[in-house]
Structures are given as structure tokens and as C-alpha cells.
Design a protein around this motif. Structure first.
Motif, PDB file in Angstrom:
ATOM      1  N   SER A 101       0.810  -1.217   0.000  1.00  0.00           N
ATOM      2  CA  SER A 101       0.000   0.000   0.000  1.00  0.00           C
ATOM      3  C   SER A 101       0.845   1.269   0.000  1.00  0.00           C
ATOM      4  O   SER A 101       0.395   2.325  -0.459  1.00  0.00           O
ATOM      5  N   SER A 102       2.082   1.177   0.481  1.00  0.00           N
ATOM      6  CA  SER A 102       2.954   2.351   0.517  1.00  0.00           C
ATOM      7  C   SER A 102       3.673   2.590  -0.806  1.00  0.00           C
ATOM      8  O   SER A 102       4.098   3.714  -1.089  1.00  0.00           O
ATOM      9  N   THR A 103       3.826   1.545  -1.618  1.00  0.00           N
ATOM     10  CA  THR A 103       4.547   1.694  -2.879  1.00  0.00           C
ATOM     11  C   THR A 103       3.621   1.780  -4.082  1.00  0.00           C
ATOM     12  O   THR A 103       4.073   2.080  -5.183  1.00  0.00           O
ATOM     13  N   LEU A 104       2.321   1.519  -3.883  1.00  0.00           N
ATOM     14  CA  LEU A 104       1.370   1.690  -4.982  1.00  0.00           C
ATOM     15  C   LEU A 104       1.288   3.163  -5.392  1.00  0.00           C
ATOM     16  O   LEU A 104       1.492   4.064  -4.571  1.00  0.00           O
ATOM     17  N   ASP A 105       0.964   3.412  -6.652  1.00  0.00           N
ATOM     18  CA  ASP A 105       0.805   4.763  -7.170  1.00  0.00           C
ATOM     19  C   ASP A 105      -0.607   4.888  -7.755  1.00  0.00           C
ATOM     20  O   ASP A 105      -1.125   3.920  -8.332  1.00  0.00           O
ATOM     21  N   PRO A 106      -1.273   6.047  -7.607  1.00  0.00           N
ATOM     22  CA  PRO A 106      -2.651   6.185  -8.109  1.00  0.00           C
ATOM     23  C   PRO A 106      -2.825   5.806  -9.566  1.00  0.00           C
ATOM     24  O   PRO A 106      -3.865   5.269  -9.963  1.00  0.00           O
ATOM     25  N   VAL A 107      -1.808   6.073 -10.398  1.00  0.00           N
ATOM     26  CA  VAL A 107      -1.920   5.743 -11.825  1.00  0.00           C
ATOM     27  C   VAL A 107      -0.797   4.808 -12.281  1.00  0.00           C
ATOM     28  O   VAL A 107      -0.497   4.709 -13.462  1.00  0.00           O
ATOM     29  N   GLY A 108      -0.164   4.116 -11.308  1.00  0.00           N
ATOM     30  CA  GLY A 108       0.828   3.116 -11.649  1.00  0.00           C
ATOM     31  C   GLY A 108       2.144   3.639 -12.146  1.00  0.00           C
ATOM     32  O   GLY A 108       2.857   2.947 -12.880  1.00  0.00           O
ATOM     33  N   LYS A 109       2.515   4.872 -11.767  1.00  0.00           N
ATOM     34  CA  LYS A 109       3.751   5.458 -12.280  1.00  0.00           C
ATOM     35  C   LYS A 109       4.813   5.680 -11.206  1.00  0.00           C
ATOM     36  O   LYS A 109       5.891   6.161 -11.496  1.00  0.00           O
ATOM     37  N   GLY A 110       4.513   5.365  -9.965  1.00  0.00           N
ATOM     38  CA  GLY A 110       5.490   5.583  -8.903  1.00  0.00           C
ATOM     39  C   GLY A 110       6.636   4.595  -8.972  1.00  0.00           C
ATOM     40  O   GLY A 110       6.563   3.563  -9.645  1.00  0.00           O
ATOM     41  N   ASP A 111       7.718   4.893  -8.248  1.00  0.00           N
ATOM     42  CA  ASP A 111       8.903   4.035  -8.279  1.00  0.00           C
ATOM     43  C   ASP A 111       8.579   2.611  -7.843  1.00  0.00           C
ATOM     44  O   ASP A 111       9.087   1.649  -8.413  1.00  0.00           O
ATOM     45  N   GLY A 112       7.756   2.463  -6.815  1.00  0.00           N
ATOM     46  CA  GLY A 112       7.454   1.141  -6.297  1.00  0.00           C
ATOM     47  C   GLY A 112       6.522   0.335  -7.166  1.00  0.00           C
ATOM     48  O   GLY A 112       6.360  -0.863  -6.954  1.00  0.00           O
TER      49      GLY A 112
END
Length: 407
Positions: A98-109
């Protein structure tokens, strides 16, 4: 009370019996696309996922003890059009929570990235040279561990001794040589160390070493790292076609291997004198290990055992995260209970690791106890593990239930 309920619920899941064969009859070697009749020209595709629920007894007051995690989601492909050439590509995700998820799937995690991509050229039937982002590591068997057939829930973290410090997720960019002389196998590599490693600290005057030689001193003095692993297969011979070491054979082979390996990175670390002068310090890691996996009788029971001693020198008084200058001992043992191969198999295990550091008087001690329920060999299994880690402060205990599918 919540911890006890979760533990009993997990044990109930692992105790429930299924009727699947030891090796799935539908698997038959997995996905392989043949480009000629004898299959010598092919594309091989592997895919696996590991899904976890973890209870942690040491969290802040405003944090839930229970969390969910996609530990790994990977795709690996390799192909040959002739035995002279091989191309391998491996990509995927790690530790999505939950900490590495990104709202649109673009975050580092949440990003896919290359784990491996290398080409290999055969010199003879027994020897080859390759280049690229590779996993032909040195030091020990566990630093070359496959995540498809682990005995324990995961590999011993400290055995991946350079992860993020000189490499990208245990992979280096470089050139390797590998081969065998009968039952003796070798792999050596020359690698271009990562510049932007995890250790971003600045050396303090008179302080401990920092693993940032290439970043601070430059690539001329601290650019390259060297690694190797050597093993002798006393009983059945293991394959060295790929670098990924098997964790447990479930009694299908009789394996007894002894090995030794190294990793060196000249001026890989940096120390600042009392007057602020920067001095490069050589990183050197050495290990010896032994692996045993064998059936115990005709009733299906088997044992898997491993032990390693590792000497770590990251520079004077180096300590960062789980890594530090000092020594490490690690061992694990598992027992596959008797049973018919056409039904589910149950395998309890124990693990223990102790890490000493020159910088502090406390050891990092890690104890694990768990069990695997094989629904279809290593292709589908459940793992329940309790792990207790103590270092300096209070001990931290976690209970993790993992479901895995490997195709």
C-alpha cells in the motif's frame, strides 16, 4: 490475541489437504515455443508470483499489524537458435504494497524494471562467456539463489551482500565467464559498479567508511568490482545452464556440494580522515558453504540442509541497514514428510543467522521456523513462516503466509 488468531488461521490453511501431483501433469517443462522439430531452436517463458499476508508485532500505535504484499511478480524468457548463442531477459515487480502503490501506476514502487538481460556465447560445450545485466554472482550459493524453489520463505537477506550497494537488485552490469570441469563448476565476473547506490551518506571526518567510492572518488579508482563462485558436486551434478541456484529438490536428486566465493571492489568505500582527506577502502567479501539435499527412504521423505560462513569487509566500521563489516553465519534445514507424490507434501523447516559487526558490540540474530505445503511441487505452494529478529533494541516478530504460483 490478534497474533494468535492469525497464526492458528494460517496453520489451518496449511493443514488443509489437496490432491495434486508433486509435479503438475500440465506443466511438462512449462511454456516452450519450438521453432524446429527437435526443439533446439526455442523460446522458453517462465512466470511466477508470490503473494503475502504479514503480521508484525512491532509497529507504531497508528499502524495496523496486518499488511498485504505482492512480494514478487516476474517474467523470465530465454531463447536459443543454436547452442552457440543464448539471450535471456528477466523483468518484474518487487514488494508492491500500500505504501509503494501509485494512483496511476507510475510511482517508483509500482514500476516494472529489468532484473536481467544478457547474451551468452559458447566457447565449448562446457564453457561460455556472457555480457549484460547478469546474475552470475560470487560469494555464495544464496547470493545466486533462485526465488522459484526456496526452502524458506525468502533467501537470507545478508547473503545478498551487495544488493543496492554496488548492483541493481543483486544484478551487476558486466562480463562473466562460466563453465565446468567434470563436477567442478566455476563462474567469475568483471562488473561496472553502480554509481547511485543506496548508501548516499557523506563520509564524516574521522568517522566510519561509506559505500560510495565510485560516486565520490570517480570510476577510474572505484569503477570495477570482481566476483566469483566455485563449487564441487560430490554426488549428483547440478546444472549450471542458468545461474539461479535451487533451494530444495524435494528429494528428487541426491546433492552434496561444497563451495567458496568472493566479491572485491577496490576503493568501493570511502573514509574521511580527521582533516577531511578522502581515502578509498577496498571492499572484500569471502564465503564458504555446503548444500545437501537427498531422499531419506522410499516413503517420500527427504532432507534439505545448507550452511555458510561469510567474512564481510565493507571498510572500517562500516554499518548500513543490515550490512556491516564483520562476520556472518547462516544455516537452514528442512524435512519433507513421507507421503505419496500424487498428493500434497508438507515440509517444516528451521533457519538461523547471526551477524557480527565491528562497529557495535551487538549481534544481529535471526531465527525462523516455518513450513511449506506443496500443492504441485514448487509450481504451487503455500508457505507459513515465523521470524524473530533481534538487534540492539527489542526483538521483532513477524508471521507471514505466502501463496506462490510458478508456471
Amino acid at each position: 490475541m490478534k497474533k494468535i488468531k492469525l497464526l492458528f488461521f494460517s496453520i489451518f490453511l496449511l493443514s488443509f489437504q489437496f490432491s495434486f501431483s508433486q509435479a503438475s501433469p500440465d506443466y511438462n517443462g512449462g511454456f516452450k515455443i519450438k521453432f524446429n522439430e527437435d526443439g533446439s531452436k526455442y523460446l522458453r517463458i517462465l512466470s511466477w508470483g508470490q503473494f503475502q499476508a504479514t503480521y508484525n508485532d512491532n509497529v507504531p500505535d497508528n499502524t495496523s499489524n496486518l499488511s498485504f504484499n505482492v512480494r514478487r511478480a516476474r517474467v523470465l524468457m530465454f531463447s536459443q537458435i543454436t547452442k552457440k548463442f543464448l539471450l535471456l531477459t528477466h523483468f518484474g515487480l518487487n514488494s508492491v504494497n500500500s505504501s509503494t502503490l501509485d494512483p496511476v501506476g507510475k510511482g517508483d514502487g509500482a514500476q516494472l524494471f529489468m532484473h536481467d538481460v544478457w547474451g551468452q556465447w559458447s566457447l565449448t560445450d562446457a564453457h561460455a562467456v556472457g555480457a549484460g545485466l547478469h546474475y552470475w554472482n560470487g560469494i555464495s550459493r544464496l547470493n545466486n539463489q533462485s526465488t522459484l524453489n526456496l526452502l524458506t520463505l525468502d533467501s537470507n537477506r545478508q547473503s545478498w551482500a551487495t544488493i543496492g550497494l554496488s548492483d541493481q537488485f543483486a544484478r551487476h552490469l558486466g562480463v562473466y565467464f562460466k563453465g565446468k570441469f567434470g563436477k567442478f563448476k566455476y563462474q567469475v565476473a568483471i562488473n561496472d559498479a553502480i554509481t547511485n547506490g543506496l548508501d548516499t551518506r557523506t563520509p564524516e571526518n574521522g568517522g566510519a567508511a561509506v559505500y560510495g567510492g565510485k560516486r565520490i572518488l570517480g570510476s577510474k579508482d572505484a569503477g570495477f568490482a570482481y566476483a566469483g563462485y566455485f563449487e564441487y558436486n560430490i554426488l549428483d551434478a547440478e546444472s549450471n545452464f542458468l545461474p539461479y541456484k535451487v533451494g530444495t529438490y524435494l528429494g528428487t536428486k541426491t546433492i552434496f556440494n561444497i563451495g567458496a566465493g568472493f566479491f572485491t571492489h577496490p576503493s568501493g568505500s570511502v573514509k574521511a580522515t580527521q582533516t577531511g582527506d578522502l581515502i578509498g577502502e577496498n571492499v572484500s567479501i569471502f564465503a564458504v558453504d555446503a548444500f545437501y539435499d537427498a531422499p531419506l527412504s522410499d516413503n517420500g521423505s527427504a532432507i534439505t540442509a545448507y550452511a555458510t560462513f561469510q567474512s564481510n569487509n565493507y571498510g572500517e566500521d562500516y554499518l548500513y541497514s543490515a550490512y556491516g563489516t564483520g562476520n556472518m553465519f547462516y544455516t537452514h534445514v528442512g524435512y519433507l514428510l513421507p507421503g505419496a507424490v500424487e498428493k500434497s507434501r508438507f515440509q517444516p523447516y528451521l533457519s538461523y543467522g547471526s551477524n557480527s559487526y565491528d562497529a557495535v558490540s551487538n549481534n544481529r540474530n535471526i531465527f525462523g521456523a516455518g513450513a511449506n505445503l506443496y500443492l504441485s511441487g514448487n509450481n504451487s505452494k503455500l508457505t507459513l513462516e515465523y521470524k524473530n529478529q533481534k538487534f540492539v533494541g527489542d526483538a521483532t516478530g513477524t508471521v507471514t503466509l505466502q501463496a506462490m504460483i510458478y508456471l
